[in-house]
Design an enzyme around this catalytic site. Structure first.
Site, mmCIF file in Angstrom:
data_model
loop_
_atom_site.group_PDB
_atom_site.id
_atom_site.type_symbol
_atom_site.label_atom_id
_atom_site.label_comp_id
_atom_site.label_asym_id
_atom_site.label_seq_id
_atom_site.Cartn_x
_atom_site.Cartn_y
_atom_site.Cartn_z
ATOM 1 N N SER A 124 32.205 27.423 45.770
ATOM 2 C CA SER A 124 31.934 28.210 44.560
ATOM 3 C C SER A 124 31.340 29.593 44.784
ATOM 4 O O SER A 124 31.265 30.378 43.844
ATOM 5 C CB SER A 124 31.011 27.427 43.622
ATOM 6 O OG SER A 124 31.744 26.460 42.919
ATOM 7 N N SER B 273 33.095 28.405 41.165
ATOM 8 C CA SER B 273 32.488 28.553 39.871
ATOM 9 C C SER B 273 31.639 29.823 39.716
ATOM 10 O O SER B 273 31.341 30.215 38.593
ATOM 11 C CB SER B 273 31.610 27.337 39.556
ATOM 12 O OG SER B 273 30.534 27.264 40.463
ATOM 13 N N LYS C 282 23.383 33.877 38.798
ATOM 14 C CA LYS C 282 24.280 32.859 38.239
ATOM 15 C C LYS C 282 23.517 32.015 37.222
ATOM 16 O O LYS C 282 22.345 31.693 37.436
ATOM 17 C CB LYS C 282 24.829 31.981 39.360
ATOM 18 C CG LYS C 282 25.908 31.007 38.918
ATOM 19 C CD LYS C 282 26.473 30.219 40.094
ATOM 20 C CE LYS C 282 27.552 29.245 39.653
ATOM 21 N NZ LYS C 282 28.095 28.461 40.776
#
Lengths: 489, 96
Positions: free
Chosen positions: A177, A153, A77
């Protein structure tokens, strides 16, 4: 058939027998990315040259590794810093942050296991969002149906694994997330107990809530990836110094006698009928496997979203003060003095949602409002945590849906912040309580979109989550179904 | 709890070091107002005798030995700077 259809154990076996090479695995990733990432749009930055040379190095070296992760393609990420590899957090502010000075502890740990970093994965800007639509670059799409969001996210982390662009990935979870995109994309995502995984090198959003965690296609692989990233780190003062179990040991245990709590609040109005049905079916599976379940109450659940947005935005407003246009990131060219440099750089560099949360947090912390908003939310957090503590006196694990609905369409909720926030109502309480939570696939909607089952455990009891998740996975076929993309037929 | 006014929104933007346009002030006043109104739900709860949670784990201050060690070189630290001069970060003048 993709090489990524094998388990870690099977891949290591093939590597040892020299049936495949690390270069084959890395090529599998980049070939797949070339084939499908035009549709999925999971990657912000690729690390192709370095990854291929690392693969070659591993193939030519004398491998004595017993690591399950040796040579395995990893996606990271984009809020986890990677030395020399651009790290943007999905923000224009960091569009020129080409050269982070060090690796996050989790990245360092995985490099010492010789995983290969394939690239950096798209996300909502600074991890603020539930759909990936807040990325300032582009919106990652759900591999099951590209009209739909992948969640957020960590949308890129979940989509890339579901689309088999990487074998596994790292995400981060502040209010859901990791688990929400894992649910939307039909993969396995764990938010570990607060403090279990070092956040050194994770760009901070809300420091009392943030955790890094693993995203994989199977429960077994998830346990292996977690094992490699946990442990005390003196570079993170919130890192817990606890004994680390062998998570894979939990996989061989059955669930006979496991006591499951099902919060009535998690199956109430707002939860789509087909989600409720999938969860109730899952509970039947557990019953057949010898576990028992009862309905319980987490009475303060309905206050979690409000408390969360006050607390996380307050912390974010402080954490994001570091983006000042002096040491890294983009500086406005219009500024003639110092104050304007701060203001213009931040206003040009941040997107709407980030500005909104900084404003909300600054307001909640400002003189005259601190007690009414920030402190009040901290007290409500105590009540929410107490709810969990009480249930865990009598039960081993809490089970419910990960999200109230399956994935929604791109553009459907982006104009109304409160509707978007409500989507995280079932994942947020877990962060507030600091306990571990996992999402595993438990069915599909009538439109063919995955539905996630959320398992919540006691502090530092990830083992029970793996035990329960693995038993369910082995008894069902949901994880075997795969999205159809590009040339797949 | 009071509603949030446009003046407050401008003040908060200044505190947060954000330059916002008049259009953004309009929009933010409405959106922040909605979120704050929603947050008033918390007032349903009597929390007079509840201790606030700052951290879920019982954390104490963590100290390490105050010893110098090699970490980041100055030249490397300057690599990502938007503007630099003579081995330092360069910014617009602070004093007129």
């Amino acid at each position: 058939m993709s090489l990524f259809d094998y388990t870690l154990k099977e891949l290591q076996d093939k590597l040892h027998k020299k049936e495949i090479t690390v270069s084959d695995l890395v090529s599998e990733s980049y070939n797949r990315i070339k084939e499908v990432d035009g549709q999925v749009k999971a990657f912000l930055t690729l690390n192709e040259e370095a990854a291929k040379s690392k693969a070659k190095e591993l193939d030519e070296g004398q491998s004595t590794s017993n690591s399950f992760l040796y040579g395995i393609p990893l996606g990271v990420k984009d809020n986890i810093v990677t030395k020399g590899l651009r790290t943007t957090c999905g923000s224009q502010f960091l569009s020129n942050f080409e050269d982070p000075l060090y690796n996050a502890t989790v990245v360092q740990k995985l490099q010492s296991e010789n995983t290969v970093t394939i690239g950096k994965l798209n996300m909502d800007e600074f991890a603020m969002g539930s759909s990936n639509e807040n990325s300032s670059y582009f919106t990652t799409r759900n591999p099951w149906n590209t009209d739909y969001v992948p969640g957020g996210s960590s949308g890129g982390s979940a989509a890339a694994v579901a689309a088999k662009e990487v074998f596994f990935s790292l995400g981060s979870d502040t209010g859901g997330s990791i688990r929400q995109p894992a649910a939307f994309c039909g993969v396995v995502g764990l938010k570990p107990t607060y403090g279990l995984v070092s956040r050194f090198g994770l760009v901070a959003f809300a420091s009392s809530l943030d955790q890094i965690g693993p995203v994989t296609r199977t429960v077994e692989d998830n346990a292996h990836l977690l094992q490699a990233i946990v442990g005390h780190d003196e570079m993170d003062t919130t890192s817990a110094n606890v004994e680390i179990p062998n998570y894979s040991d939990a996989l061989s245990q059955d669930v006979k006698g496991l006591k499951i709590a099902v919060p009535s609040e998690y199956l109430q109005e707002g939860v789509a009928p087909e989600v409720r049905e999938a969860v109730l079916n899952a509970l039947e599976v557990y019953k057949d496997l010898g576990a028992t379940w009862e309905e319980v109450s987490l009475p303060h659940s309905k206050y979690a979203v409000a408390a969360y947005y006050l607390l996380s935005s307050s912390e974010a407003s402080a954490n994001l003060a570091r983006f000042d246009g002096v040491r890294y990131g983009v500086r406005s060219e219009k500024a003639e003095n110092m104050l304007d440099m701060y203001k213009l750089s931040r206003s040009e560099g941040f997107g709407d949602e980030v500005k909104r949360r900084i404003m909300l947090g600054t307001f909640a912390l400002s003189s005259g409002y601190y007690d009414a908003y920030y402190k009040k939310a901290q007290k409500v957090r105590t009540l929410i945590k107490n709810d969990f503590d009480k249930v865990f006196e009598d039960y081993d694990v809490i089970v419910g849906p990960t999200t109230p609905t399956p994935a929604f369409k791109v553009g459907e909720k982006i104009d109304d912040p409160l509707t978007m926030y409500a989507n995280d109502i079932l994942t947020i309480p877990v962060n507030l309580a600091g306990v571990p939570g996992m999402s595993i696939p438990c069915g599909f909607s009538s439109e063919g979109l995955p539905i996630g089952l959320q398992l919540i455990g006691k502090h530092f009891d990830e083992s029970t989550l793996y035990r329960a998740a693995y038993a369910f996975e082995q008894a069902t076929d949901h994880h075997k179904k795969q999205p159809v993309l590009g040339g797949d037929r | 709890m009071a509603e949030i006014s446009k003046e407050q929104v401008k003040h908060v933007a200044h505190l947060a070091r954000l330059a916002i346009t008049d259009d953004e002030v309009e929009k933010m006043t409405k959106q922040l107002g909605d979120i704050i109104k929603y947050a008033e739900l918390l007032n349903d709860l009597d929390t007079d005798n509840v201790k606030p949670t700052t951290h879920v784990l019982d954390l104490k201050n963590v100290m390490r030995k105050d010893e110098p060690r090699k970490w980041i070189e100055k030249e490397d630290a300057l690599n990502n700077a938007p503007d630099k001069k003579n081995g330092q970060f360069r910014v617009p003048s602070i004093l007129e």
